[in-house]
Scaffold this motif. Structure first.
Motif, PDB file in Angstrom:
ATOM      1  N   LEU A  96       0.832  -1.199   0.000  1.00 30.28           N
ATOM      2  CA  LEU A  96       0.000   0.000   0.000  1.00 30.28           C
ATOM      3  C   LEU A  96       0.871   1.256   0.000  1.00 30.28           C
ATOM      4  O   LEU A  96       0.615   2.205  -0.756  1.00 30.28           O
ATOM      5  CB  LEU A  96      -0.932  -0.015   1.213  1.00 30.28           C
ATOM      6  CG  LEU A  96      -1.886   1.161   1.359  1.00 30.28           C
ATOM      7  CD1 LEU A  96      -2.842   1.231   0.176  1.00 30.28           C
ATOM      8  CD2 LEU A  96      -2.652   1.059   2.660  1.00 30.28           C
ATOM      9  N   TYR A  97       1.906   1.261   0.819  1.00 29.68           N
ATOM     10  CA  TYR A  97       2.822   2.407   0.862  1.00 29.68           C
ATOM     11  C   TYR A  97       3.495   2.604  -0.502  1.00 29.68           C
ATOM     12  O   TYR A  97       3.625   3.722  -0.997  1.00 29.68           O
ATOM     13  CB  TYR A  97       3.890   2.229   1.942  1.00 29.68           C
ATOM     14  CG  TYR A  97       3.341   2.072   3.340  1.00 29.68           C
ATOM     15  CD1 TYR A  97       2.172   2.706   3.750  1.00 29.68           C
ATOM     16  CD2 TYR A  97       4.001   1.285   4.268  1.00 29.68           C
ATOM     17  CE1 TYR A  97       1.682   2.558   5.028  1.00 29.68           C
ATOM     18  CE2 TYR A  97       3.518   1.138   5.554  1.00 29.68           C
ATOM     19  CZ  TYR A  97       2.359   1.764   5.934  1.00 29.68           C
ATOM     20  OH  TYR A  97       1.880   1.618   7.197  1.00 29.68           O
ATOM     21  N   PHE A  98       3.925   1.523  -1.104  1.00 30.20           N
ATOM     22  CA  PHE A  98       4.580   1.584  -2.410  1.00 30.20           C
ATOM     23  C   PHE A  98       3.613   2.101  -3.479  1.00 30.20           C
ATOM     24  O   PHE A  98       3.973   2.943  -4.307  1.00 30.20           O
ATOM     25  CB  PHE A  98       5.113   0.195  -2.781  1.00 30.20           C
ATOM     26  CG  PHE A  98       5.878   0.161  -4.057  1.00 30.20           C
ATOM     27  CD1 PHE A  98       7.135   0.735  -4.141  1.00 30.20           C
ATOM     28  CD2 PHE A  98       5.337  -0.432  -5.189  1.00 30.20           C
ATOM     29  CE1 PHE A  98       7.842   0.714  -5.324  1.00 30.20           C
ATOM     30  CE2 PHE A  98       6.028  -0.454  -6.373  1.00 30.20           C
ATOM     31  CZ  PHE A  98       7.287   0.117  -6.441  1.00 30.20           C
ATOM     32  N   SER A  99       2.379   1.632  -3.437  1.00 29.11           N
ATOM     33  CA  SER A  99       1.360   2.078  -4.406  1.00 29.11           C
ATOM     34  C   SER A  99       1.082   3.571  -4.259  1.00 29.11           C
ATOM     35  O   SER A  99       0.953   4.291  -5.259  1.00 29.11           O
ATOM     36  CB  SER A  99       0.055   1.302  -4.219  1.00 29.11           C
ATOM     37  OG  SER A  99       0.253  -0.063  -4.414  1.00 29.11           O
ATOM     38  N   ILE A 100       0.982   4.058  -3.060  1.00 28.00           N
ATOM     39  CA  ILE A 100       0.743   5.485  -2.819  1.00 28.00           C
ATOM     40  C   ILE A 100       1.917   6.315  -3.334  1.00 28.00           C
ATOM     41  O   ILE A 100       1.720   7.364  -3.973  1.00 28.00           O
ATOM     42  CB  ILE A 100       0.470   5.751  -1.321  1.00 28.00           C
ATOM     43  CG1 ILE A 100      -0.879   5.151  -0.930  1.00 28.00           C
ATOM     44  CG2 ILE A 100       0.516   7.246  -1.018  1.00 28.00           C
ATOM     45  CD1 ILE A 100      -1.166   5.185   0.558  1.00 28.00           C
ATOM     46  N   LEU A 101       3.128   5.827  -3.094  1.00 27.13           N
ATOM     47  CA  LEU A 101       4.320   6.537  -3.573  1.00 27.13           C
ATOM     48  C   LEU A 101       4.326   6.614  -5.106  1.00 27.13           C
ATOM     49  O   LEU A 101       4.575   7.689  -5.679  1.00 27.13           O
ATOM     50  CB  LEU A 101       5.587   5.848  -3.066  1.00 27.13           C
ATOM     51  CG  LEU A 101       6.896   6.490  -3.494  1.00 27.13           C
ATOM     52  CD1 LEU A 101       7.039   7.876  -2.882  1.00 27.13           C
ATOM     53  CD2 LEU A 101       8.057   5.607  -3.134  1.00 27.13           C
ATOM     54  N   ILE A 102       4.040   5.511  -5.765  1.00 27.42           N
ATOM     55  CA  ILE A 102       3.986   5.487  -7.232  1.00 27.42           C
ATOM     56  C   ILE A 102       2.902   6.443  -7.726  1.00 27.42           C
ATOM     57  O   ILE A 102       3.109   7.201  -8.686  1.00 27.42           O
ATOM     58  CB  ILE A 102       3.733   4.053  -7.752  1.00 27.42           C
ATOM     59  CG1 ILE A 102       4.888   3.132  -7.401  1.00 27.42           C
ATOM     60  CG2 ILE A 102       3.437   4.041  -9.250  1.00 27.42           C
ATOM     61  CD1 ILE A 102       6.186   3.476  -8.083  1.00 27.42           C
ATOM     62  N   LEU A 103       1.743   6.421  -7.089  1.00 22.71           N
ATOM     63  CA  LEU A 103       0.637   7.308  -7.472  1.00 22.71           C
ATOM     64  C   LEU A 103       1.032   8.777  -7.333  1.00 22.71           C
ATOM     65  O   LEU A 103       0.754   9.593  -8.218  1.00 22.71           O
ATOM     66  CB  LEU A 103      -0.597   7.000  -6.632  1.00 22.71           C
ATOM     67  CG  LEU A 103      -1.851   7.793  -6.938  1.00 22.71           C
ATOM     68  CD1 LEU A 103      -2.314   7.531  -8.362  1.00 22.71           C
ATOM     69  CD2 LEU A 103      -2.945   7.468  -5.958  1.00 22.71           C
ATOM     70  N   LEU A 104       1.701   9.118  -6.241  1.00 18.50           N
ATOM     71  CA  LEU A 104       2.147  10.500  -6.051  1.00 18.50           C
ATOM     72  C   LEU A 104       3.153  10.918  -7.119  1.00 18.50           C
ATOM     73  O   LEU A 104       3.097  12.040  -7.646  1.00 18.50           O
ATOM     74  CB  LEU A 104       2.739  10.680  -4.656  1.00 18.50           C
ATOM     75  CG  LEU A 104       1.746  10.689  -3.504  1.00 18.50           C
ATOM     76  CD1 LEU A 104       2.469  10.715  -2.173  1.00 18.50           C
ATOM     77  CD2 LEU A 104       0.816  11.881  -3.628  1.00 18.50           C
ATOM     78  N   ILE A 105       4.082  10.034  -7.435  1.00 19.21           N
ATOM     79  CA  ILE A 105       5.071  10.346  -8.479  1.00 19.21           C
ATOM     80  C   ILE A 105       4.378  10.559  -9.820  1.00 19.21           C
ATOM     81  O   ILE A 105       4.672  11.511 -10.552  1.00 19.21           O
ATOM     82  CB  ILE A 105       6.139   9.227  -8.565  1.00 19.21           C
ATOM     83  CG1 ILE A 105       7.020   9.248  -7.312  1.00 19.21           C
ATOM     84  CG2 ILE A 105       6.995   9.377  -9.825  1.00 19.21           C
ATOM     85  CD1 ILE A 105       7.973   8.089  -7.190  1.00 19.21           C
ATOM     86  N   LEU A 106       3.407   9.684 -10.150  1.00 17.47           N
ATOM     87  CA  LEU A 106       2.651   9.843 -11.392  1.00 17.47           C
ATOM     88  C   LEU A 106       1.877  11.154 -11.422  1.00 17.47           C
ATOM     89  O   LEU A 106       1.840  11.845 -12.449  1.00 17.47           O
ATOM     90  CB  LEU A 106       1.705   8.662 -11.604  1.00 17.47           C
ATOM     91  CG  LEU A 106       2.353   7.347 -12.029  1.00 17.47           C
ATOM     92  CD1 LEU A 106       1.327   6.237 -12.036  1.00 17.47           C
ATOM     93  CD2 LEU A 106       3.008   7.503 -13.391  1.00 17.47           C
ATOM     94  N   LEU A 107       1.271  11.527 -10.325  1.00 13.41           N
ATOM     95  CA  LEU A 107       0.529  12.787 -10.269  1.00 13.41           C
ATOM     96  C   LEU A 107       1.443  13.989 -10.476  1.00 13.41           C
ATOM     97  O   LEU A 107       1.092  14.934 -11.186  1.00 13.41           O
ATOM     98  CB  LEU A 107      -0.223  12.904  -8.940  1.00 13.41           C
ATOM     99  CG  LEU A 107      -1.440  11.992  -8.771  1.00 13.41           C
ATOM    100  CD1 LEU A 107      -1.980  12.100  -7.355  1.00 13.41           C
ATOM    101  CD2 LEU A 107      -2.517  12.340  -9.792  1.00 13.41           C
TER     102      LEU A 107
END
Length: 120
Positions: A96-107
């Protein structure tokens, strides 16, 4: 739970060990030791009632077996409760932490792309 809390007879009285108490109940103590145990146990009505209940056991030789069985049961129950408590705690969800980090980078990348500030 601490191991010293899992001994059923040891906490009747801090000054009377389980071995001494069992020897007292089997009438294996000397007269002076017997009086000392009685004096220590009579200071608290709870201790006195507990010893009276243990004295009602028909075969004093079985007291050690009864105490061991109670200790095993107590340890099993406390271990079971400890495991249940540990299951209730949330475990870290690294995915979950990794997914949130990837999502933030994409945004951030999408924002930079839309506003024309993409590094070359």
């Amino acid at each position: 739970m601490a191991e010293d809390l899992k001994d059923i007879l040891s906490h009747l009285n801090k000054e009377v060990s389980q071995e001494t108490l069992l020897r007292y109940l089997k009438k294996e103590l000397g007269r002076e030791e017997e009086h000392e145990v009685e004096r220590q146990l009579l200071e608290d009505p709870f201790y006195n009632d507990a010893v009276e209940g243990l004295q009602d056991v028909e075969n004093p030789e079985r007291l050690l077996l009864i105490a061991e069985a109670l200790n095993r049961d107590l340890k099993k129950r406390t271990e079971k409760k400890r495991k249940e408590r540990s299951k209730r705690h949330l475990q870290p969800q690294w995915w979950l932490y990794f997914s949130i980090l990837i999502l933030l980078i994409l945004l951030v990348l999408i924002y930079l792309l839309l506003h024309g500030r993409m590094p070359s």
